[in-house]
Motif scaffolding. Structure first.
Motif, PDB file in Angstrom:
ATOM      1  N   VAL A   2       0.855  -1.201   0.000  1.00  0.00           N
ATOM      2  CA  VAL A   2       0.000   0.000   0.000  1.00  0.00           C
ATOM      3  C   VAL A   2       0.885   1.242   0.000  1.00  0.00           C
ATOM      4  N   LYS A   3       1.901   1.232   0.878  1.00  0.00           N
ATOM      5  CA  LYS A   3       2.791   2.408   0.958  1.00  0.00           C
ATOM      6  C   LYS A   3       3.420   2.693  -0.402  1.00  0.00           C
ATOM      7  N   MET A   4       3.877   1.641  -1.070  1.00  0.00           N
ATOM      8  CA  MET A   4       4.536   1.809  -2.371  1.00  0.00           C
ATOM      9  C   MET A   4       3.555   2.378  -3.407  1.00  0.00           C
ATOM     10  N   VAL A   5       2.356   1.810  -3.451  1.00  0.00           N
ATOM     11  CA  VAL A   5       1.392   2.249  -4.477  1.00  0.00           C
ATOM     12  C   VAL A   5       0.940   3.695  -4.213  1.00  0.00           C
ATOM     13  N   VAL A   6       0.766   4.038  -2.941  1.00  0.00           N
ATOM     14  CA  VAL A   6       0.384   5.419  -2.597  1.00  0.00           C
ATOM     15  C   VAL A   6       1.495   6.363  -3.040  1.00  0.00           C
ATOM     16  N   GLU A   7       2.717   6.025  -2.680  1.00  0.00           N
ATOM     17  CA  GLU A   7       3.856   6.886  -3.005  1.00  0.00           C
ATOM     18  C   GLU A   7       4.022   7.032  -4.523  1.00  0.00           C
ATOM     19  N   GLN A   8       3.982   5.918  -5.239  1.00  0.00           N
ATOM     20  CA  GLN A   8       4.160   5.952  -6.693  1.00  0.00           C
ATOM     21  C   GLN A   8       3.034   6.718  -7.378  1.00  0.00           C
ATOM     22  N   SER A   9       1.806   6.472  -6.957  1.00  0.00           N
ATOM     23  CA  SER A   9       0.668   7.141  -7.592  1.00  0.00           C
ATOM     24  C   SER A   9       0.785   8.642  -7.410  1.00  0.00           C
ATOM     25  N   LEU A  26      -0.105   0.228 -15.760  1.00  0.00           N
ATOM     26  CA  LEU A  26      -0.395   1.563 -16.296  1.00  0.00           C
ATOM     27  C   LEU A  26      -0.058   1.642 -17.783  1.00  0.00           C
ATOM     28  N   ASN A  27       0.989   0.925 -18.196  1.00  0.00           N
ATOM     29  CA  ASN A  27       1.312   0.831 -19.622  1.00  0.00           C
ATOM     30  C   ASN A  27       0.160   0.198 -20.389  1.00  0.00           C
ATOM     31  N   ASP A  28      -0.401  -0.840 -19.809  1.00  0.00           N
ATOM     32  CA  ASP A  28      -1.537  -1.520 -20.424  1.00  0.00           C
ATOM     33  C   ASP A  28      -2.714  -0.536 -20.570  1.00  0.00           C
ATOM     34  N   PHE A  29      -2.951   0.226 -19.511  1.00  0.00           N
ATOM     35  CA  PHE A  29      -4.036   1.226 -19.555  1.00  0.00           C
ATOM     36  C   PHE A  29      -3.820   2.193 -20.725  1.00  0.00           C
ATOM     37  N   GLN A  30      -2.564   2.597 -20.910  1.00  0.00           N
ATOM     38  CA  GLN A  30      -2.271   3.590 -21.960  1.00  0.00           C
ATOM     39  C   GLN A  30      -2.465   3.037 -23.369  1.00  0.00           C
ATOM     40  N   SER A  31      -2.546   1.702 -23.472  1.00  0.00           N
ATOM     41  CA  SER A  31      -2.735   1.110 -24.801  1.00  0.00           C
ATOM     42  C   SER A  31      -4.219   0.898 -25.123  1.00  0.00           C
ATOM     43  N   ARG A  32      -5.092   1.209 -24.162  1.00  0.00           N
ATOM     44  CA  ARG A  32      -6.525   0.952 -24.382  1.00  0.00           C
ATOM     45  C   ARG A  32      -7.179   2.115 -25.131  1.00  0.00           C
ATOM     46  N   GLU A  33      -8.171   1.788 -25.933  1.00  0.00           N
ATOM     47  CA  GLU A  33      -8.982   2.845 -26.544  1.00  0.00           C
ATOM     48  C   GLU A  33     -10.323   2.874 -25.830  1.00  0.00           C
ATOM     49  N   ARG A  34     -10.594   3.977 -25.159  1.00  0.00           N
ATOM     50  CA  ARG A  34     -11.850   4.091 -24.415  1.00  0.00           C
ATOM     51  C   ARG A  34     -12.882   4.706 -25.336  1.00  0.00           C
ATOM     52  N   ARG A  35     -13.966   4.002 -25.560  1.00  0.00           N
ATOM     53  CA  ARG A  35     -14.930   4.457 -26.564  1.00  0.00           C
ATOM     54  C   ARG A  35     -16.246   4.980 -25.995  1.00  0.00           C
ATOM     55  N   PHE A  36     -16.588   4.621 -24.777  1.00  0.00           N
ATOM     56  CA  PHE A  36     -17.826   5.103 -24.148  1.00  0.00           C
ATOM     57  C   PHE A  36     -19.046   4.957 -25.045  1.00  0.00           C
ATOM     58  N   GLY A  37     -19.117   3.855 -25.746  1.00  0.00           N
ATOM     59  CA  GLY A  37     -20.280   3.577 -26.587  1.00  0.00           C
ATOM     60  C   GLY A  37     -20.185   4.116 -27.995  1.00  0.00           C
ATOM     61  N   MET A  38     -19.171   4.945 -28.242  1.00  0.00           N
ATOM     62  CA  MET A  38     -19.049   5.531 -29.593  1.00  0.00           C
ATOM     63  C   MET A  38     -18.213   4.621 -30.495  1.00  0.00           C
ATOM     64  N   THR A  39     -17.975   5.058 -31.716  1.00  0.00           N
ATOM     65  CA  THR A  39     -17.117   4.275 -32.608  1.00  0.00           C
ATOM     66  C   THR A  39     -15.676   4.750 -32.433  1.00  0.00           C
ATOM     67  N   PHE A  58       3.099  -7.447  -5.251  1.00  0.00           N
ATOM     68  CA  PHE A  58       2.873  -6.454  -6.313  1.00  0.00           C
ATOM     69  C   PHE A  58       3.960  -5.367  -6.196  1.00  0.00           C
ATOM     70  N   THR A  59       4.715  -5.157  -7.289  1.00  0.00           N
ATOM     71  CA  THR A  59       5.887  -4.272  -7.230  1.00  0.00           C
ATOM     72  C   THR A  59       5.676  -3.002  -8.060  1.00  0.00           C
ATOM     73  N   ILE A  60       6.634  -2.092  -7.972  1.00  0.00           N
ATOM     74  CA  ILE A  60       6.605  -0.870  -8.795  1.00  0.00           C
ATOM     75  C   ILE A  60       6.546  -1.257 -10.267  1.00  0.00           C
ATOM     76  N   ASN A  61       7.363  -2.266 -10.644  1.00  0.00           N
ATOM     77  CA  ASN A  61       7.373  -2.708 -12.041  1.00  0.00           C
ATOM     78  C   ASN A  61       6.003  -3.167 -12.492  1.00  0.00           C
ATOM     79  N   GLU A  62       5.330  -3.907 -11.624  1.00  0.00           N
ATOM     80  CA  GLU A  62       3.985  -4.401 -11.965  1.00  0.00           C
ATOM     81  C   GLU A  62       3.014  -3.242 -12.112  1.00  0.00           C
ATOM     82  N   LEU A  63       3.167  -2.248 -11.256  1.00  0.00           N
ATOM     83  CA  LEU A  63       2.281  -1.077 -11.338  1.00  0.00           C
ATOM     84  C   LEU A  63       2.504  -0.367 -12.672  1.00  0.00           C
ATOM     85  N   HIS A  64       3.772  -0.205 -13.047  1.00  0.00           N
ATOM     86  CA  HIS A  64       4.075   0.449 -14.323  1.00  0.00           C
ATOM     87  C   HIS A  64       3.565  -0.369 -15.501  1.00  0.00           C
ATOM     88  N   LYS A  65       3.693  -1.705 -15.381  1.00  0.00           N
ATOM     89  CA  LYS A  65       3.189  -2.583 -16.443  1.00  0.00           C
ATOM     90  C   LYS A  65       1.669  -2.403 -16.606  1.00  0.00           C
TER      91      LYS A  65
END
Ligand code: IPE
Ligand code: IPE
Ligand code: MG
Length: 251
Positions: free
Chosen positions: A42-49, A225-238, A216-223
């Motif tokens: 928890v401490k690590m994720v709070v600090e990193q975030s 977040l990297n995955d999140f950055q590759s997503r296309e959020r469409r909210f129902g649109m095209t 769960f490590t800093i590397n995993e958190l970055h991994k």
């Protein structure tokens, strides 16, 4: 690993911190040792975030359903929670982080509530990340409380049934004032929501990892977040509409 794009981080990151018990049991340790190690994550994720500039971090720390666990485990978790908050408040001040709590606080003991109130009060003027702890929290219970409160306001003549919109309903939830999570991470390989933020997760990107929370490590958190950055959020649109608009809001 690809470097993170600071422009494309989630504004609100939510985490279901799961797998403490199994982490301990796999090592022939007591479950509470897993929770203690989980507190270090928890401490690590709070600090990193906070370092990354994430504005809102919400952690599922204890669910409404977790009250059904053995009394000794519940007691140990509450003791750990108090210790964590007391120890970490000074660091929260240094990092300009504000504490917030969601969940049914009536279920928590007086000393836990006092510890939380003190931490919330001390950090109230901080302007950095908002750290929300979900304690004695259940999504259905939260929706019921909101509906009851709304119904009472209709009975009292403060508003009429026709005034109820998603935006108004949102303001009656424990999370009123917080944006919906953009990204949810759940550790330990379970692919379920377990009654967490049922309303708020409507358009959240979900990420599951097999790693138990204490590992769960800093590397995993970055991994993640990297995955999140590759997503296309469409909210129902095209996809084309999203490219044209060039923004990611869901208003
Ligand atoms: C998460 O770990 C912490 C809480 C729910 C309080 P668990 O205690 O659920 O760990 P597992 O799922 O039993 O391994
Ligand atoms: C969800 O984990 C609650 C928290 C992380 C606090 P659980 O371990 O309680 O979830 P289930 O029971 O496996 O669905
Ligand atoms: Mg679990």
């Amino acid at each position: 690993m690809k470097p993170l794009d600071p422009q494309k981080l989630p504004i609100h990151l939510a985490v279901i911190m799961d797998g403490n018990g199994r982490w301990a049991q796999q090592r022939m340790l007591k479950r509470i040792v897993g929770h203690q190690r989980g507190a270090e994550t928890v401490k690590m994720v709070v600090e990193q975030s906070s370092l990354l500039g994430i504005k809102y971090l919400t952690l599922f720390a204890f669910s409404s359903e977790n009250w059904s666990r053995p009394v000794l485990e519940v007691r140990a978790l509450m003791t750990l929670l108090k210790k964590y908050i007391r120890q970490e408040t000074a660091r929260m001040m240094r990092k300009n982080i504000r504490y917030n709590v969601i969940g049914n606080r009536c279920d928590l003991s007086d000393d836990v509530n006092e510890t939380l109130d003190e931490a919330i009060r001390k950090t109230a003027a901080n302007t950095g990340m908002v750290l929300t702890l979900a304690l004695s929290y259940g999504g259905r219970q939260e929706l019921c409380r909101a509906a009851a409160h709304l119904a009472q306001d209709v009975v009292d003549g403060k508003l009429s049934a026709g005034d109820i919109t998603t935006k108004l309903f949102d303001s009656y939830l424990d999370t009123g004032g917080l944006p919906d999570p953009d990204f949810l991470i759940r550790t330990s390989g379970e692919m379920r929501i377990s009654n967490f933020l049922l309303w708020q997760l409507a358009y959240t990107e979900l990420y599951f990892t097999n790693t138990n929370w204490p590992d769960f490590t800093i590397n995993e958190l970055h991994k993640a977040l990297n995955d999140f950055q590759s997503r296309e959020r469409r909210f129902g649109m095209t996809g084309d509409q999203i490219t044209e608009r060039g923004d990611l809001s869901n208003d």
